[in-house]
Design a protein around this motif. Structure first.
Motif, PDB file in Angstrom:
ATOM      1  N   ASN A  35       0.830  -1.207   0.000  1.00 30.84           N
ATOM      2  CA  ASN A  35       0.000   0.000   0.000  1.00 30.84           C
ATOM      3  C   ASN A  35       0.865   1.257   0.000  1.00 30.84           C
ATOM      4  OD1 ASN A  35      -2.416  -1.286  -0.092  1.00 30.84           O
ATOM      5  ND2 ASN A  35      -2.898  -1.066   2.094  1.00 30.84           N
ATOM      6  N   LYS A  81      -7.754   1.942  -6.736  1.00 34.95           N
ATOM      7  CA  LYS A  81      -6.777   1.514  -7.740  1.00 34.95           C
ATOM      8  C   LYS A  81      -7.375   1.023  -9.048  1.00 34.95           C
ATOM      9  CE  LYS A  81      -3.765   0.923  -3.901  1.00 34.95           C
ATOM     10  NZ  LYS A  81      -3.108   0.044  -2.955  1.00 34.95           N
ATOM     11  N   GLY A  95      -1.912  -3.478  -5.248  1.00 39.67           N
ATOM     12  CA  GLY A  95      -3.236  -3.830  -4.730  1.00 39.67           C
ATOM     13  C   GLY A  95      -4.292  -3.509  -5.760  1.00 39.67           C
ATOM     14  N   PHE A  96      -5.439  -4.109  -5.615  1.00 42.78           N
ATOM     15  CA  PHE A  96      -6.558  -3.743  -6.472  1.00 42.78           C
ATOM     16  C   PHE A  96      -7.855  -4.323  -5.937  1.00 42.78           C
ATOM     17  CE2 PHE A  96      -4.600  -7.593  -8.138  1.00 42.78           C
ATOM     18  CZ  PHE A  96      -5.665  -8.453  -8.277  1.00 42.78           C
ATOM     19  N   GLY A  98      -8.989  -4.148  -2.760  1.00 38.20           N
ATOM     20  CA  GLY A  98      -9.614  -3.387  -1.699  1.00 38.20           C
ATOM     21  C   GLY A  98     -10.024  -4.267  -0.531  1.00 38.20           C
ATOM     22  N   GLU A  99      -9.235  -5.277  -0.264  1.00 35.77           N
ATOM     23  CA  GLU A  99      -9.598  -6.241   0.768  1.00 35.77           C
ATOM     24  C   GLU A  99      -8.694  -6.187   1.976  1.00 35.77           C
ATOM     25  OE1 GLU A  99     -11.487 -10.272  -1.168  1.00 35.77           O
ATOM     26  OE2 GLU A  99      -9.318 -10.090  -0.938  1.00 35.77           O
ATOM     27  N   THR A 144       1.327   8.269   5.370  1.00 38.62           N
ATOM     28  CA  THR A 144       0.412   7.408   6.116  1.00 38.62           C
ATOM     29  C   THR A 144       1.194   6.521   7.072  1.00 38.62           C
ATOM     30  OG1 THR A 144      -1.041   7.350   4.191  1.00 38.62           O
ATOM     31  CG2 THR A 144      -1.409   5.667   5.858  1.00 38.62           C
TER      32      THR A 144
HETATM   33  P1  ADP Z   1      -6.060  -2.178  -2.295  1.00 39.33           P
HETATM   34  O1  ADP Z   1      -4.640  -1.938  -2.009  1.00 39.33           O
HETATM   35  O2  ADP Z   1      -6.297  -3.508  -2.945  1.00 39.33           O
HETATM   36  O3  ADP Z   1      -6.732  -1.061  -3.015  1.00 39.33           O
HETATM   37  P2  ADP Z   1      -6.367  -1.969   0.561  1.00 39.33           P
HETATM   38  O4  ADP Z   1      -7.398  -2.495   1.469  1.00 39.33           O
HETATM   39  O5  ADP Z   1      -4.980  -2.417   0.770  1.00 39.33           O
HETATM   40  O6  ADP Z   1      -6.831  -2.311  -0.918  1.00 39.33           O
HETATM   41  O7  ADP Z   1      -6.423  -0.398   0.598  1.00 39.33           O
HETATM   42  C1  ADP Z   1      -7.637   0.276   0.325  1.00 39.33           C
HETATM   43  C2  ADP Z   1      -7.391   1.679  -0.180  1.00 39.33           C
HETATM   44  O8  ADP Z   1      -6.857   2.464   0.863  1.00 39.33           O
HETATM   45  C3  ADP Z   1      -6.378   1.753  -1.296  1.00 39.33           C
HETATM   46  O9  ADP Z   1      -6.979   1.572  -2.556  1.00 39.33           O
HETATM   47  C4  ADP Z   1      -5.828   3.186  -1.141  1.00 39.33           C
HETATM   48  O10 ADP Z   1      -6.651   4.101  -1.796  1.00 39.33           O
HETATM   49  C5  ADP Z   1      -5.978   3.433   0.355  1.00 39.33           C
HETATM   50  N1  ADP Z   1      -4.684   3.249   1.046  1.00 39.33           N
HETATM   51  C6  ADP Z   1      -4.281   2.157   1.739  1.00 39.33           C
HETATM   52  N2  ADP Z   1      -3.048   2.328   2.241  1.00 39.33           N
HETATM   53  C7  ADP Z   1      -2.633   3.554   1.870  1.00 39.33           C
HETATM   54  C8  ADP Z   1      -1.431   4.311   2.070  1.00 39.33           C
HETATM   55  N3  ADP Z   1      -0.396   3.823   2.764  1.00 39.33           N
HETATM   56  N4  ADP Z   1      -1.358   5.558   1.535  1.00 39.33           N
HETATM   57  C9  ADP Z   1      -2.398   6.054   0.812  1.00 39.33           C
HETATM   58  N5  ADP Z   1      -3.542   5.380   0.595  1.00 39.33           N
HETATM   59  C10 ADP Z   1      -3.683   4.158   1.092  1.00 39.33           C
END
Ligand code: ADP
Ligand code: MG
Length: 620
Positions: A35, A81, A95-96, A98-99, A144
């Protein structure tokens, strides 16, 4: 009748999904690091406590989230994403689905702090088991930070299932290596329980590999570069002489994603053909870049397999690129060994014919003289004697027969005749033969007689059992003797490998090893167990590392047991090794002095028996 189907409440669905995404702390590490990379960070910190059981925290300087996005990020199937199914075929992010965040938040205490560059103040969210406990405005740097505490707090079964800290930390380190190797242009730091394990600046790929695997790695890297329409390759393979017993230095990245591919691995092995010792694996750190349309990564999030459209072409390109690099760096021999000797023979015959077109006759040859005359003549002794005289032919057969079968050949008629014929003078040890209780079969089994029949013993397994019990005893009662080395032996390892040895250091010392100095990458050995030679030391330690890495022992495993097994495996007499009479007898006696002579340390049968009755049945 009422309907019985219900939709699962979100927190239950999340917990179920979490079971698949999050198997251990290392899975959390992987998701959070990915992420951070997807957020465009170029400086990422990983902070771990108690191998991730207490805390996994990732701090990045990426693009951050708005307060709404921060909250949404914990919803299932919430992702920034991809927007449509088509996006799946041109994926540039890790990632894609959202889990990940939803799953992690379902089974842990999560603290998120985030701020976008354009915002003055950021957001802090606390969430426990899918329930949001608080969301506040917070003063926090751009980027973050996600802290995951008390993983599996609400699934005790999963928590109990976690392995020892050593093992869990190793999984985390593996994940860290994979991500850090794929992104040398990002700075990474990694802390465990307050101490810094890695601090990697932005750097080039060679520097990154060397930073992770130790300074010694530098000299062993051979660059591989290739660019074709379908595939771009860049990275390194290790020189053959640095190949390892473990596969711990084999890395493929496809579009900066770590993957495992037995098929492509085979392409590399094929390129190294003839250059590696048996049981050794080449090191490689290779980045493959392909059009995202030609791969399918829409598979399970925790899996590292990948599907390519045209695997065969990739195989061929990869193999030839690696071969080319090895050749260019003068590593591959012009001819391999077997071909060379094959070609050699006709040439030497040509030479001979040119120089002396005469028939060589061994004038001194006398078939009735004693054994030594037979072996004169040429280096090809047995063939020469065949040609020289029929008598010699006969005699040489006899010699072979006797020494192979130790006089216990089944063809009774000839044997009786031969026994009568002057055996005493030809075979000096004939008198011993009559008292033999064992003989060796195919340099692999020891056959021994029993009152009630016979025993066939696997020599390798028998010796493993004997050594295993000896080492185990030494380790437990701590009384092994060690022999001092004349010159200290300095061995280099990667930090990871050294850690494995350090974890077992005390037990190793109880077997007789003496270590005088341990630095970040080297180990100095000044004493070894009695009976172990200097040249065996590195083989023992490499095998041990490989065993520890492969066995992934669980929390209640015994280090002593693993060590004893591993050393026994390395040092035991191999199949194909011929044993003297006294050695055979000693082995059999030692085996039956063992506590459990029936099974090898890995629980395989050591011997089979055949009773006289069984034998008699065969003659019916
Ligand atoms: P994915 O990575 O498959 O999209 P995640 O559950 O890992 O799903 O994250 C969900 C969403 O949270 C991501 O699509 C992103 O928009 C946001 N996100 C997660 N971690 C971060 C980070 N470290 N910095 C910015 N945005 C983040
Ligand atoms: Mg993600």
């Amino acid at each position: 009748m009422t309907d019985i189907i219900q939709l699962l409440p979100d927190h239950v669905a999340n917990q179920i999904a979490a079971g698949e995404v999050v198997q251990r702390p290392a899975s959390v590490v992987k998701e959070l690091l990915e992420n951070a990379i997807d957020a465009g960070a170029d400086d990422i910190k990983l902070i771990i406590k108690d191998a991730g059981k207490t805390l996994v925290q990732v701090i990045d300087n990426g693009k951050g989230m708005s307060d709404t996005d921060a909250r949404l990020s914990f919803e299932r199937h919430a992702t920034s994403k991809i927007k449509s199914a088509e996006d799946l075929f041109q994926l540039n992010t890790k990632g894609f689905r959202g889990e990940a965040l939803a799953s992690i938040a379902a089974i842990a205490h999560v603290e998120l702090k985030t701020k976008r560059p354009i915002d003055e103040l950021g957001t802090a969210i606390e969430i426990e088991g899918s329930t949001i406990k608080s969301q506040e405005v917070a003063v926090t740097p751009t980027g973050t930070s996600v802290g995951v505490k008390n993983l599996f707090f609400n699934i005790p079964a999963r928590r109990n299932f976690l392995k020892s800290d050593t093992v869990e930390l190793r999984h985390i380190t593996d994940e860290f290596h994979r991500v850090a190797l794929a992104h040398p242009n990002i700075a990474f730091a990694f802390y465990h329980n307050g101490s810094e394990l890695f601090n990697l600046p932005k750097e080039n790929y060679r520097q990154r590999v060397v930073h992770i695997f130790g300074n010694k790695t530098n000299e062993k890297l051979v660059p591989v570069e290739e660019e074709t329409e379908v595939l771009k390759i860049s990275g390194f393979v290790g020189k053959p002489e640095y190949s390892k017993k473990t596969r711990s230095e084999q890395f493929f990245f496809v579009n900066q994603r770590f993957i495992k591919s037995p098929y492509l691995n085979h392409a590399i092995s094929a390129a190294f053909e003839g250059l590696l010792k048996d049981g050794y694996h080449p090191s490689y750190f290779l980045n493959l870049t392909v059009d995202p349309k030609t791969i399918d990564i829409n598979i399970h999030p925790t899996k590292t397999e990948i599907k390519f459209d045209d695997e065969h072409t990739l195989y061929a390109i990869l193999r030839s690129a690696v071969k080319h690099s090895l050749g260019q760096f003068n590593i591959a021999p012009v001819l391999d060994f077997e071909q060379h000797t094959g070609l050699d023979t006709p040439y030497s015959y040509k030479d001979k014919a040119g120089k002396a077109p005469t028939i060589e006759v061994d004038q001194s040859f006398n078939p009735f003289a004693d054994d030594s005359s037979v072996s004169r003549g040429s280096s090809n002794s047995s063939k020469t004697s065949f040609r020289s005289a029929p008598t010699a032919n006969w005699e040489s057969l006899y010699v072979g027969l006797e020494s192979k079968g130790n006089g216990k050949q089944g063809n009774g008629l000839d044997l009786n005749f031969e026994k009568d014929y002057k055996t005493e003078t030809i075979f000096s040890d004939t008198s011993v033969e009559t008292s033999k209780t064992t003989f060796q079969l195919q340099q692999r089994y020891i056959v021994s007689t029993l009152k009630s029949g016979m025993l066939i013993i696997d020599q390798n397994r028998a010796h493993q059992r004997v050594l295993y019990e000896t080492f185990l005893k030494h380790i437990t009662i701590k009384e092994a003797t060690s022999q001092q080395l004349l010159f200290p032996l300095e061995l280099s390892f990667t930090p990871n490998e050294l850690q494995i040895i350090l974890d077992l250091k005390e037990d190793l010392e109880h077997t007789g090893f003496v270590f005088s100095d341990v630095t970040k990458e080297t180990l100095v050995v000044t004493g070894v167990p009695v009976g172990v030679s200097e040249s065996e030391v590195s083989i023992i330690l490499e095998q041990l590392i490989s065993d520890v890495e492969q066995d992934v022992p669980d929390a209640n495993f015994s280090a002593a047991d693993l060590l004893a097994k591993s050393m026994a495996k390395t040092l035991a007499i191999k199949n194909g090794q011929s044993l003297k009479q006294t050695e055979q007898e000693h082995l059999v006696n030692s085996l039956f002095a063992c506590k459990d002579p029936n099974l090898s340390p890995t629980n395989r049968p050591i011997f089979v028996t055949m009773s006289t009755e069984d034998i008699e049945k065969k003659f019916v």
